[in-house]
Design an enzyme around this catalytic site. Structure first.
Site, short mmCIF file in Angstrom:
data_model
loop_
_atom_site.label_atom_id
_atom_site.label_comp_id
_atom_site.label_asym_id
_atom_site.label_seq_id
_atom_site.Cartn_x
_atom_site.Cartn_y
_atom_site.Cartn_z
N CYS A 45 0.87 -1.17 0.00
CA CYS A 45 0.00 0.00 0.00
C CYS A 45 0.91 1.22 0.00
CB CYS A 45 -0.98 -0.01 1.18
SG CYS A 45 -0.24 0.11 2.82
N HIS A 89 14.04 -14.39 12.33
CA HIS A 89 13.79 -14.27 13.77
C HIS A 89 12.32 -14.37 14.14
CE1 HIS A 89 17.78 -12.03 14.82
NE2 HIS A 89 17.98 -13.13 14.10
#
Length: 150
Positions: free
Chosen positions: A69, A102
C-alpha cells in the site's frame, strides 16, 4: 499442488504498480503467484486486500504473502488481525530477512510511497530466500499466540 513456493500478493491503488513489478519478479524466481488484487489504480480499501491475501495463507493455498500500500502500515495492521498471520512491514532487505529468520513472518508489507522499486525487490528477494532460524526464537513466537484466558 504444493504451496511451498506459492505467494499470495495484493495491493491497494497506491501499491498497484509496485505489486505487479514484484509479482513478476517472484514468477521469474520460480514462485507461483496468486494475485488477490487490486487490478487498477482506482481507489480500493486496503483491508479487503489484506484479508484476501491472509485468507489464502490461512487456507493453505499459499505459504507466504506480499502486501503493498502507500506506507505498508495499513496492510500490516489489517493482516495481523488474522490469527495465523505474522505480517512484517519492512523498508529494506535487512528488515525483510530478519522478519523471516527471527520472527517467522509469513507476510511482507511494503510501502510504495516510501520504498523504491530496487529496494522493494531486494526486500522481497531476501524475504523469499530466508528460512526461519527456530531455536531460541521458538519460545518468543509462542508468546504471540497465548492460550486464551478462562
Amino acid at each position: 499442488m504444493s504451496n511451498d513456493k506459492t505467494i499470495a500478493v495484493g495491493a491497494d491503488h497506491a501499491g498497484f504498480a509496485l505489486k505487479n513489478h514484484l509479482a513478476e519478479a517472484a514468477r521469474k524466481a520460480g514462485w507461483r503467484v496468486i494475485d488477490c488484487g487490486t487490478n487498477s489504480a482506482e481507489s480500493v480499501d486496503y483491508p479487503d486486500i489484506a484479508h484476501a491475501v491472509s485468507a489464502r495463507i490461512e487456507g493453505g493455498e499459499a505459504r507466504l504473502g506480499l502486501l503493498v500500500c502507500g506506507s505498508g502500515i495499513g496492510m500490516a495492521i489489517a493482516a495481523n488481525r488474522h490469527a495465523g498471520i505474522r505480517c512484517a512491514q519492512a523498508h529494506d532487505a535487512t528488515e525483510a530477512r530478519l522478519s523471516r529468520s527471527h520472527n517467522n513472518a509469513n507476510v511482507l508489507a511494503l510501502g510504495a510511497r516510501l520504498t523504491g522499486d530496487v529496494v522493494a525487490l531486494d526486500a522481497l528477494t531476501a524475504f523469499l530466500s530466508t528460512d526461519y532460524d527456530g531455536g531460541r526464537h521458538d519460545s518468543r513466537l509462542a508468546k504471540l499466540n497465548p492460550e486464551p484466558t478462562r
